[in-house]
Enzyme design. Structure first.
Site, PDB file in Angstrom:
ATOM      1  N   SER A 163     -30.108  18.104 -54.226  1.00 25.97           N
ATOM      2  CA  SER A 163     -29.759  16.764 -53.708  1.00 25.97           C
ATOM      3  C   SER A 163     -28.721  16.937 -52.614  1.00 25.97           C
ATOM      4  O   SER A 163     -28.001  17.958 -52.590  1.00 25.97           O
ATOM      5  CB  SER A 163     -29.155  15.925 -54.837  1.00 25.97           C
ATOM      6  OG  SER A 163     -28.619  14.716 -54.327  1.00 25.97           O
ATOM      7  N   TYR A 213     -22.344  14.203 -61.220  1.00 23.73           N
ATOM      8  CA  TYR A 213     -23.612  14.524 -60.536  1.00 23.73           C
ATOM      9  C   TYR A 213     -23.333  15.509 -59.402  1.00 23.73           C
ATOM     10  O   TYR A 213     -24.058  16.485 -59.225  1.00 23.73           O
ATOM     11  CB  TYR A 213     -24.264  13.242 -60.035  1.00 23.73           C
ATOM     12  CG  TYR A 213     -25.672  13.425 -59.490  1.00 23.73           C
ATOM     13  CD1 TYR A 213     -26.674  14.042 -60.257  1.00 23.73           C
ATOM     14  CD2 TYR A 213     -26.031  12.964 -58.221  1.00 23.73           C
ATOM     15  CE1 TYR A 213     -27.974  14.196 -59.760  1.00 23.73           C
ATOM     16  CE2 TYR A 213     -27.321  13.105 -57.721  1.00 23.73           C
ATOM     17  CZ  TYR A 213     -28.289  13.727 -58.492  1.00 23.73           C
ATOM     18  OH  TYR A 213     -29.572  13.872 -58.001  1.00 23.73           O
TER      19      TYR A 213
HETATM   20  N1  LIG Z   1     -34.245   9.724 -56.379  1.00 22.67           N
HETATM   21  C1  LIG Z   1     -33.284  10.184 -55.627  1.00 22.67           C
HETATM   22  O1  LIG Z   1     -32.636   9.423 -54.870  1.00 22.67           O
HETATM   23  C2  LIG Z   1     -32.953  11.647 -55.616  1.00 22.67           C
HETATM   24  C3  LIG Z   1     -32.181  12.122 -54.554  1.00 22.67           C
HETATM   25  C4  LIG Z   1     -31.845  13.472 -54.510  1.00 22.67           C
HETATM   26  C5  LIG Z   1     -32.272  14.327 -55.507  1.00 22.67           C
HETATM   27  N2  LIG Z   1     -33.020  13.835 -56.548  1.00 22.67           N
HETATM   28  C6  LIG Z   1     -33.416  14.799 -57.582  1.00 22.67           C
HETATM   29  O2  LIG Z   1     -34.832  14.877 -57.585  1.00 22.67           O
HETATM   30  C7  LIG Z   1     -35.293  15.198 -58.902  1.00 22.67           C
HETATM   31  C8  LIG Z   1     -36.329  14.165 -59.329  1.00 22.67           C
HETATM   32  O3  LIG Z   1     -35.755  12.875 -59.233  1.00 22.67           O
HETATM   33  P1  LIG Z   1     -36.621  11.525 -59.284  1.00 22.67           P
HETATM   34  O4  LIG Z   1     -36.031  10.590 -58.320  1.00 22.67           O
HETATM   35  O5  LIG Z   1     -38.064  11.831 -59.240  1.00 22.67           O
HETATM   36  O6  LIG Z   1     -36.170  11.007 -60.739  1.00 22.67           O
HETATM   37  P2  LIG Z   1     -37.009  10.583 -62.047  1.00 22.67           P
HETATM   38  O7  LIG Z   1     -38.177   9.746 -61.657  1.00 22.67           O
HETATM   39  O8  LIG Z   1     -35.999  10.041 -62.993  1.00 22.67           O
HETATM   40  O9  LIG Z   1     -37.583  11.972 -62.571  1.00 22.67           O
HETATM   41  C9  LIG Z   1     -36.876  12.879 -63.346  1.00 22.67           C
HETATM   42  C10 LIG Z   1     -37.883  13.763 -64.039  1.00 22.67           C
HETATM   43  O10 LIG Z   1     -37.171  14.760 -64.807  1.00 22.67           O
HETATM   44  C11 LIG Z   1     -37.717  14.804 -66.114  1.00 22.67           C
HETATM   45  N3  LIG Z   1     -36.708  15.215 -67.072  1.00 22.67           N
HETATM   46  C12 LIG Z   1     -35.483  14.667 -67.296  1.00 22.67           C
HETATM   47  N4  LIG Z   1     -34.874  15.273 -68.317  1.00 22.67           N
HETATM   48  C13 LIG Z   1     -35.735  16.237 -68.756  1.00 22.67           C
HETATM   49  C14 LIG Z   1     -35.693  17.189 -69.814  1.00 22.67           C
HETATM   50  N5  LIG Z   1     -34.637  17.277 -70.626  1.00 22.67           N
HETATM   51  N6  LIG Z   1     -36.751  18.002 -69.990  1.00 22.67           N
HETATM   52  C15 LIG Z   1     -37.841  17.902 -69.179  1.00 22.67           C
HETATM   53  N7  LIG Z   1     -37.935  17.042 -68.175  1.00 22.67           N
HETATM   54  C16 LIG Z   1     -36.903  16.211 -67.972  1.00 22.67           C
HETATM   55  C17 LIG Z   1     -38.191  13.364 -66.374  1.00 22.67           C
HETATM   56  O11 LIG Z   1     -39.254  13.351 -67.332  1.00 22.67           O
HETATM   57  P3  LIG Z   1     -39.116  12.950 -68.895  1.00 22.67           P
HETATM   58  O12 LIG Z   1     -38.104  11.839 -68.971  1.00 22.67           O
HETATM   59  O13 LIG Z   1     -40.511  12.555 -69.251  1.00 22.67           O
HETATM   60  O14 LIG Z   1     -38.679  14.215 -69.552  1.00 22.67           O
HETATM   61  C18 LIG Z   1     -38.759  12.986 -65.020  1.00 22.67           C
HETATM   62  O15 LIG Z   1     -40.095  13.419 -64.894  1.00 22.67           O
HETATM   63  C19 LIG Z   1     -34.053  15.260 -59.783  1.00 22.67           C
HETATM   64  O16 LIG Z   1     -33.630  16.594 -59.899  1.00 22.67           O
HETATM   65  C20 LIG Z   1     -33.029  14.437 -58.988  1.00 22.67           C
HETATM   66  O17 LIG Z   1     -31.707  14.818 -59.309  1.00 22.67           O
HETATM   67  C21 LIG Z   1     -33.379  12.525 -56.616  1.00 22.67           C
END
Ligand SMILES: NC(=O)c1ccc[n+]([C@@H]2O[C@H](COP(=O)([O-])OP(=O)(O)OC[C@H]3O[C@@H](n4cnc5c(N)ncnc54)[C@H](OP(=O)(O)O)[C@@H]3O)[C@@H](O)[C@H]2O)c1
Length: 253
Positions: free
Chosen positions: A133, A146
């Site tokens: 991120s 975070y």
């Molecule tokens: N959205 C943003 O603005 C943003 C910006 C920068 C970086 N990111 C990063 O991008 C990545 C994906 O984010 P996103 O926006 O797609 O968020 P999201 O929709 O909340 O996705 C998070 C994913 O991680 C999985 N997860 C969480 N805890 C887990 C565990 N203990 N074991 C296995 N899987 C787990 C969740 O699946 P389950 O709950 O089914 O396990 C879900 O599929 C993350 O690393 C986040 O920090 C996001």
């Protein structure tokens, strides 16, 4: 390839994008119902695992080994909890963020690297891509736990690239800015939909999960000797985590 965090947002979009490219994909997350729906939609294989549990990660490794191995890992599972100050934020939230973003990533890499090496010795190449991120590169007020977790995940990715130097394994980091995924801010604000919606309100064109998936596909389909080490990708409206324009973008002068 293995894509973690495949049950929603960036991970699910990445599975869809690679399936469209014809790749064999194994999507991993905890929620089995969502994984099954993704499998039915895309033809991907899926595996339910909690990446904060060593037994689950061992079972994932055994499953991958028994089903033909891998050549690429997209380590994307992660997330944020809370936006309180360093002083006020909860230790539980910090521990949760460290567990999944840092230790989860370390666990998955330790488990799958021997299989990626095996893949690389068969085909001459393997890929590891970590989704961190801009919070892993730049601090912002309220970012505390975070920021700490994503800075650590960024650091471990840099260390990994140094340690793998000399092997035919590309290590890529994608550091997104604001991506309007359905669940990221919902998780951050404990399911509060109003707070989630307020994050993206009036932001002109935040990134979508599909934008990041396209970036990931691009990085992993470049010629194998080309390593986009660190890809920082933000919406035009976001100059920094703490400098976000709301309202229409207009030409000045
Ligand atoms: N959205 C943003 O603005 C943003 C910006 C920068 C970086 N990111 C990063 O991008 C990545 C994906 O984010 P996103 O926006 O797609 O968020 P999201 O929709 O909340 O996705 C998070 C994913 O991680 C999985 N997860 C969480 N805890 C887990 C565990 N203990 N074991 C296995 N899987 C787990 C969740 O699946 P389950 O709950 O089914 O396990 C879900 O599929 C993350 O690393 C986040 O920090 C996001």
């Amino acid at each position: 390839m293995v894509v973690t965090g495949a049950s929603s947002g960036i991970g699910a979009a990445t599975v869809r994008a690679f399936r469209t490219e014809g790749w064999e994909v194994l999507g991993v997350a905890r929620r089995e119902d969502r994984l099954r729906a993704l499998a039915a939609e895309t033809g991907a294989e899926v595996f339910a695992a909690d990446l904060t549990k060593q037994d689950d990660v061992d079972a994932l490794r055994d499953h991958v080994a028994a089903t033909g191995g891998i050549h690429a890992l997209v380590n994307n599972a992660g997330g944020a909890r809370g936006l309180e100050s360093v002083e006020e934020s909860s230790l539980e939230d910090w521990a949760w963020m460290y567990e999944i973003n840092v230790l989860g990533t370390k666990r998955v890499i330790s488990a799958l690297l021997p299989l990626l090496r095996q893949g690389a010795s068969e085909t001459g190449h393997a890929d590891i891509l970590v989704v961190t991120s801009i919070a892993g590169l730049t601090a912002y007020p309220g970012g505390g736990g975070y920021n700490a977790a994503k800075f650590a995940e960024h650091a471990l990715t840099e260390v990994l690239r140094l340690e793998l130097n000399g092997e035919p394994i590309r290590v890529v980091e994608v550091a997104p800015g604001m991506v309007a995924t359905e669940e990221f801010s919902l998780v951050r604000f404990g399911g509060d939909k109003e707070r989630r919606d307020a994050v993206y309100e009036d932001v002109p064109e935040p990134l979508s999960a599909e934008d990041i998936a396209e970036t990931i596909v691009h990085a992993l389909t470049l010629p194998r000797h080309v390593d986009l080490d660190l890809i920082v990708v933000k919406p035009v409206a976001q100059a920094a985590p703490y400098r976000l324009h709301k309202g229409a973008l207009t030409v000045r002068g």
